[in-house]
Design a protein around this motif. Structure first.
Motif, PDB file in Angstrom:
ATOM      1  N   GLU A 266       0.819  -1.209   0.000  1.00  0.00           N
ATOM      2  CA  GLU A 266       0.000   0.000   0.000  1.00  0.00           C
ATOM      3  C   GLU A 266       0.860   1.268   0.000  1.00  0.00           C
ATOM      4  O   GLU A 266       0.536   2.241  -0.677  1.00  0.00           O
ATOM      5  CB  GLU A 266      -0.927  -0.011   1.210  1.00  0.00           C
ATOM      6  CG  GLU A 266      -1.999   1.035   1.125  1.00  0.00           C
ATOM      7  CD  GLU A 266      -3.070   0.851   2.169  1.00  0.00           C
ATOM      8  OE1 GLU A 266      -4.154   1.409   1.965  1.00  0.00           O
ATOM      9  OE2 GLU A 266      -2.822   0.184   3.183  1.00  0.00           O
TER      10      GLU A 266
ATOM     11  N   LEU B 201       2.191   1.626  -3.533  1.00  0.00           N
ATOM     12  CA  LEU B 201       1.127   2.017  -4.458  1.00  0.00           C
ATOM     13  C   LEU B 201       0.677   3.457  -4.230  1.00  0.00           C
ATOM     14  O   LEU B 201       0.331   4.155  -5.188  1.00  0.00           O
ATOM     15  CB  LEU B 201      -0.061   1.062  -4.329  1.00  0.00           C
ATOM     16  CG  LEU B 201       0.157  -0.344  -4.888  1.00  0.00           C
ATOM     17  CD1 LEU B 201      -1.013  -1.242  -4.553  1.00  0.00           C
ATOM     18  CD2 LEU B 201       0.380  -0.293  -6.392  1.00  0.00           C
TER      19      LEU B 201
ATOM     20  N   ALA C 127       3.204   5.525  -5.990  1.00  0.00           N
ATOM     21  CA  ALA C 127       3.193   5.377  -7.447  1.00  0.00           C
ATOM     22  C   ALA C 127       1.883   5.851  -8.083  1.00  0.00           C
ATOM     23  O   ALA C 127       1.896   6.516  -9.118  1.00  0.00           O
ATOM     24  CB  ALA C 127       3.449   3.924  -7.820  1.00  0.00           C
ATOM     25  N   LEU C 128       0.745   5.490  -7.482  1.00  0.00           N
ATOM     26  CA  LEU C 128      -0.546   5.729  -8.119  1.00  0.00           C
ATOM     27  C   LEU C 128      -1.375   6.835  -7.479  1.00  0.00           C
ATOM     28  O   LEU C 128      -2.285   7.362  -8.101  1.00  0.00           O
ATOM     29  CB  LEU C 128      -1.379   4.438  -8.103  1.00  0.00           C
ATOM     30  CG  LEU C 128      -0.776   3.209  -8.769  1.00  0.00           C
ATOM     31  CD1 LEU C 128      -1.667   2.008  -8.564  1.00  0.00           C
ATOM     32  CD2 LEU C 128      -0.550   3.470 -10.244  1.00  0.00           C
ATOM     33  N   GLY C 129      -1.134   7.124  -6.219  1.00  0.00           N
ATOM     34  CA  GLY C 129      -1.980   8.070  -5.508  1.00  0.00           C
ATOM     35  C   GLY C 129      -3.031   7.325  -4.693  1.00  0.00           C
ATOM     36  O   GLY C 129      -3.225   6.119  -4.841  1.00  0.00           O
ATOM     37  N   SER C 130      -3.715   8.067  -3.845  1.00  0.00           N
ATOM     38  CA  SER C 130      -4.625   7.428  -2.895  1.00  0.00           C
ATOM     39  C   SER C 130      -5.869   6.837  -3.557  1.00  0.00           C
ATOM     40  O   SER C 130      -6.429   5.867  -3.072  1.00  0.00           O
ATOM     41  CB  SER C 130      -5.038   8.421  -1.810  1.00  0.00           C
ATOM     42  OG  SER C 130      -5.769   9.491  -2.380  1.00  0.00           O
TER      43      SER C 130
ATOM     44  N   TYR D 119      -6.247   5.327  -6.592  1.00  0.00           N
ATOM     45  CA  TYR D 119      -6.028   4.071  -7.302  1.00  0.00           C
ATOM     46  C   TYR D 119      -5.370   2.993  -6.450  1.00  0.00           C
ATOM     47  O   TYR D 119      -5.457   1.814  -6.768  1.00  0.00           O
ATOM     48  CB  TYR D 119      -5.200   4.316  -8.561  1.00  0.00           C
ATOM     49  CG  TYR D 119      -5.928   5.144  -9.585  1.00  0.00           C
ATOM     50  CD1 TYR D 119      -7.035   4.643 -10.253  1.00  0.00           C
ATOM     51  CD2 TYR D 119      -5.513   6.440  -9.879  1.00  0.00           C
ATOM     52  CE1 TYR D 119      -7.721   5.410 -11.183  1.00  0.00           C
ATOM     53  CE2 TYR D 119      -6.187   7.209 -10.800  1.00  0.00           C
ATOM     54  CZ  TYR D 119      -7.289   6.686 -11.454  1.00  0.00           C
ATOM     55  OH  TYR D 119      -7.960   7.444 -12.360  1.00  0.00           O
ATOM     56  N   SER D 120      -4.692   3.392  -5.393  1.00  0.00           N
ATOM     57  CA  SER D 120      -4.006   2.389  -4.576  1.00  0.00           C
ATOM     58  C   SER D 120      -5.009   1.461  -3.884  1.00  0.00           C
ATOM     59  O   SER D 120      -4.757   0.270  -3.747  1.00  0.00           O
ATOM     60  CB  SER D 120      -3.099   3.052  -3.547  1.00  0.00           C
ATOM     61  OG  SER D 120      -3.859   3.726  -2.572  1.00  0.00           O
ATOM     62  N   THR D 121      -6.150   1.993  -3.467  1.00  0.00           N
ATOM     63  CA  THR D 121      -7.177   1.154  -2.839  1.00  0.00           C
ATOM     64  C   THR D 121      -7.701   0.120  -3.826  1.00  0.00           C
ATOM     65  O   THR D 121      -7.882  -1.045  -3.478  1.00  0.00           O
ATOM     66  CB  THR D 121      -8.324   2.030  -2.318  1.00  0.00           C
ATOM     67  OG1 THR D 121      -7.784   3.022  -1.450  1.00  0.00           O
ATOM     68  CG2 THR D 121      -9.349   1.206  -1.578  1.00  0.00           C
TER      69      THR D 121
ATOM     70  N   ALA E  99      -6.090  -1.051  -6.400  1.00  0.00           N
ATOM     71  CA  ALA E  99      -5.010  -2.008  -6.654  1.00  0.00           C
ATOM     72  C   ALA E  99      -4.886  -3.017  -5.511  1.00  0.00           C
ATOM     73  O   ALA E  99      -4.646  -4.205  -5.754  1.00  0.00           O
ATOM     74  CB  ALA E  99      -3.690  -1.268  -6.854  1.00  0.00           C
TER      75      ALA E  99
END
Length: 157
Positions: free
Chosen positions: A117, A120, A123-126, A128-130, A132
């Motif tokens: 987490e 992620l 890398a992706l921000g809050s 999209y990380s959820t 993923a």
């Protein structure tokens, strides 16, 4: 640079002690043996003289104590608000990844989920990380449904 607050270190230390005590109780005491026996087969445990109702009650007491410790830590670390319960979902995801019924697997799953987490989020921000993290859980459920350290469990009638 790694910055860790004193409060976080204190919470980690208390959690580690609680985990060690739990592992000791489960593996080395008569109560732990009874807990494992009842979880494996309640009827056979009763035939061996174990009061399974009492053991199940004790299991709920132990889980309540551990949940209370976790609740205190959440209250210390975060501002309490109504949607704080969403953190419970992360605990469920960690147990799915680690393997239900395995203390070692739960610890491994929680560590992997925390690292994943964090990476992620960077890398992706809050947002999209959820998504993923949920995707990783689904992949684990498809490829290895028993988790990393879990075992195949039979359905009990």
């Amino acid at each position: 640079m790694l910055v860790v607050s004193t409060g976080d270190l204190m919470m980690f230390g208390i959690s580690a002690v609680a985990l060690i005590v739990l592992a000791y109780v489960i593996q080395k005491t008569r109560l732990g043996r009874a807990l494992r026996a009842v979880s494996f087969d309640r009827d056979t445990a009763q035939l061996m003289g174990i009061d399974s109702t009492r053991i199940i009650q004790l299991a709920f007491v132990i889980s309540g104590i551990l949940a209370g410790i976790a609740g205190v830590f959440l209250g210390i670390k975060y501002t309490l608000y109504p949607t704080l319960g969403s953190l419970v979902v992360k605990g469920f995801i960690a147990s799915v990844i680690g393997g239900l019924g395995s203390l070692t697997g739960a610890v491994i799953g929680a560590l992997l989920l925390g690292i994943l987490e964090t990476l992620l989020l960077a890398a992706l921000g809050s947002g999209y990380s959820t998504i993923a993290v949920f995707a990783v859980m689904l992949v684990f459920l498809l490829i290895r449904p028993q988790g990393i350290a879990g075992s195949n469990v039979q359905e009990k009638a």
